[in-house]
Design a protein around this motif. Sequence first.
Motif, PDB file in Angstrom:
ATOM      1  N   UNK A 149       0.841  -1.194   0.000  1.00 33.82           N
ATOM      2  CA  UNK A 149       0.000   0.000   0.000  1.00 33.82           C
ATOM      3  C   UNK A 149       0.877   1.246   0.000  1.00 33.82           C
ATOM      4  N   UNK A 150       0.541   2.186  -0.862  1.00 33.22           N
ATOM      5  CA  UNK A 150       1.387   3.373  -1.011  1.00 33.22           C
ATOM      6  C   UNK A 150       0.849   4.592  -0.257  1.00 33.22           C
ATOM      7  N   UNK A 151       1.795   5.414   0.137  1.00 39.83           N
ATOM      8  CA  UNK A 151       1.486   6.651   0.838  1.00 39.83           C
ATOM      9  C   UNK A 151       2.443   7.744   0.364  1.00 39.83           C
ATOM     10  N   UNK A 152       2.094   8.985   0.665  1.00 36.14           N
ATOM     11  CA  UNK A 152       2.992  10.111   0.434  1.00 36.14           C
ATOM     12  C   UNK A 152       3.444  10.627   1.794  1.00 36.14           C
ATOM     13  N   UNK A 153       4.712  10.956   1.903  1.00 41.25           N
ATOM     14  CA  UNK A 153       5.266  11.489   3.147  1.00 41.25           C
ATOM     15  C   UNK A 153       5.216  13.016   3.120  1.00 41.25           C
ATOM     16  N   UNK A 197      -3.381   7.467  -5.330  1.00 36.74           N
ATOM     17  CA  UNK A 197      -2.269   6.879  -6.063  1.00 36.74           C
ATOM     18  C   UNK A 197      -1.062   7.821  -6.008  1.00 36.74           C
ATOM     19  N   UNK A 198       0.096   7.260  -5.634  1.00 30.96           N
ATOM     20  CA  UNK A 198       1.308   8.057  -5.457  1.00 30.96           C
ATOM     21  C   UNK A 198       2.461   7.435  -6.247  1.00 30.96           C
ATOM     22  N   UNK A 199       3.220   8.305  -6.935  1.00 30.36           N
ATOM     23  CA  UNK A 199       4.261   7.840  -7.846  1.00 30.36           C
ATOM     24  C   UNK A 199       5.661   8.117  -7.310  1.00 30.36           C
ATOM     25  N   UNK A 200       6.608   7.294  -7.719  1.00 32.34           N
ATOM     26  CA  UNK A 200       8.004   7.466  -7.333  1.00 32.34           C
ATOM     27  C   UNK A 200       8.711   8.477  -8.201  1.00 32.34           C
ATOM     28  N   UNK A 201       8.214   9.708  -8.225  1.00 36.63           N
ATOM     29  CA  UNK A 201       8.819  10.794  -8.987  1.00 36.63           C
ATOM     30  C   UNK A 201       8.747  12.083  -8.168  1.00 36.63           C
ATOM     31  N   UNK A 202       9.641  13.012  -8.483  1.00 40.03           N
ATOM     32  CA  UNK A 202       9.691  14.296  -7.784  1.00 40.03           C
ATOM     33  C   UNK A 202       9.665  15.423  -8.814  1.00 40.03           C
ATOM     34  N   UNK A 203       8.836  16.429  -8.579  1.00 41.92           N
ATOM     35  CA  UNK A 203       8.798  17.593  -9.457  1.00 41.92           C
ATOM     36  C   UNK A 203      10.148  18.319  -9.461  1.00 41.92           C
ATOM     37  N   UNK A 204      10.550  18.791 -10.644  1.00 43.01           N
ATOM     38  CA  UNK A 204      11.727  19.637 -10.777  1.00 43.01           C
ATOM     39  C   UNK A 204      11.289  20.972 -11.375  1.00 43.01           C
ATOM     40  N   UNK A 205      12.228  21.881 -11.583  1.00 40.09           N
ATOM     41  CA  UNK A 205      11.873  23.152 -12.202  1.00 40.09           C
ATOM     42  C   UNK A 205      11.155  24.089 -11.257  1.00 40.09           C
ATOM     43  N   UNK A 206      10.460  25.073 -11.826  1.00 37.39           N
ATOM     44  CA  UNK A 206       9.821  26.123 -11.051  1.00 37.39           C
ATOM     45  C   UNK A 206       8.526  25.713 -10.391  1.00 37.39           C
ATOM     46  N   UNK A 207       7.823  26.690  -9.816  1.00 36.73           N
ATOM     47  CA  UNK A 207       6.666  26.399  -8.980  1.00 36.73           C
ATOM     48  C   UNK A 207       5.432  25.942  -9.750  1.00 36.73           C
ATOM     49  N   UNK A 208       5.399  26.153 -11.045  1.00 38.11           N
ATOM     50  CA  UNK A 208       4.291  25.624 -11.842  1.00 38.11           C
ATOM     51  C   UNK A 208       4.797  24.658 -12.902  1.00 38.11           C
ATOM     52  N   UNK A 209       5.985  24.100 -12.665  1.00 35.79           N
ATOM     53  CA  UNK A 209       6.605  23.187 -13.620  1.00 35.79           C
ATOM     54  C   UNK A 209       5.855  21.865 -13.701  1.00 35.79           C
ATOM     55  N   UNK A 210       5.905  21.247 -14.878  1.00 36.28           N
ATOM     56  CA  UNK A 210       5.363  19.899 -15.050  1.00 36.28           C
ATOM     57  C   UNK A 210       6.482  18.877 -15.212  1.00 36.28           C
ATOM     58  N   UNK A 211       7.737  19.312 -15.135  1.00 33.90           N
ATOM     59  CA  UNK A 211       8.874  18.396 -15.286  1.00 33.90           C
ATOM     60  C   UNK A 211       9.107  17.621 -13.995  1.00 33.90           C
ATOM     61  N   UNK A 212       9.714  16.462 -14.119  1.00 32.71           N
ATOM     62  CA  UNK A 212       9.977  15.636 -12.943  1.00 32.71           C
ATOM     63  C   UNK A 212      11.108  14.666 -13.233  1.00 32.71           C
ATOM     64  N   UNK A 213      11.630  14.056 -12.190  1.00 30.30           N
ATOM     65  CA  UNK A 213      12.644  13.008 -12.309  1.00 30.30           C
ATOM     66  C   UNK A 213      12.213  11.811 -11.475  1.00 30.30           C
ATOM     67  N   UNK A 214      12.710  10.614 -11.849  1.00 30.62           N
ATOM     68  CA  UNK A 214      12.343   9.435 -11.055  1.00 30.62           C
ATOM     69  C   UNK A 214      13.124   9.358  -9.758  1.00 30.62           C
TER      70      UNK A 214
END
Length: 346
Positions: A174-178, A224-241
């Motif tokens: 079961x997944x969670x976000x910290x 549902x929570x994914x193993x990715x983190x947002x990058x870029x600015x405050x309204x960015x849609x970019x991310x890294x795993x």
Amino acid sequence: MLKTKRTFVGAVVATTAALTVLGALPAQAAPGKDKEPARAAAKVDESRAPDRAAGVRAASSAATAALATIQTRVARYVATNGTRYTFGSYLDPATGNIVLETDAPAGVVSALTDLSGAATAQRQAATGVQVRRASATDAWHRRDDIQPYYGGGGITAGGAICSSGYAVQNAAGTRFSVTAGHCWANGTSVSTESGANNYGTVSDRRLASVTGDAMDFELIGGRSYSGRVFTGGVTSTSSIPVVAAGTAYVGYTDYCHSGRTTGENCGHTANSITAQVCTATGCKSPVIAFTGGTMIQPGDSGGSFYAKDASGAWIRGNVIATNGVTGYAQPWTVISANLGVSIVTG
């Protein structure tokens, strides 16, 4: 569940740190492609971590013992007298001296740092205490997200704004976000910052002023929570795993944080992984103390703290407090040890 592009109407949100009025934000698109379900954590060779090679001299046993004595005194003082004053303390890896950052008056500081009755080596170590006048605050407050949710996004409930940290899973999968434990109480229903989507429900809260634990974290589950983190600015849609999670390394000079207020910023130096920070929500230790780069701000609290390379993010914790110069992060190692969870990779 795949992410699809959609629009929303912005919300007006008042935070406890400052009144912040948020207008409509750009439509949230998937970062380069529709979001895909994250994979379960796989064993990764920690020796490949970019921060592993950080080299600093080891602190003397006397300085370590002296710091432990002072931190114990500070925790007792706060427990007895309340949270009127704030404290941050750690060993400076460059000088070996004890650093105490506080807004407490000189008399209180003197009593807490007086080791005249201690062993000679500890007394000598204590003479090098650097007292810096500063006030640490819980880092209250990316702006909108859709499932599966990423780390570093804006989340809200009851007028307060924090940031999501990273995804974990328990033994059952079961997944969670910290996020930070000072954000909300157990059972609170949390939304994405825009208010457009339900983010989940708070559980497993650990916070000094509430549960008596010297910690500052909680889980949010039910979505549902994914193993990715947002990058870029405050309204960015970019991310890294997310690649893996583990301990931070003192002396590494390029740690990053990702949060809704300041976006992604790197260039942080880890000064300690055994620091203590005492704020209005009590004393937390051990925590990561870091300086340099663009510091976290209100609303970033709970956001991910990590080292980054071409493979992605190496999670080290989630940010919880700052005095504007020094930031503090709840270590991943404490969360995993206390909850028995594993990291979700992307």
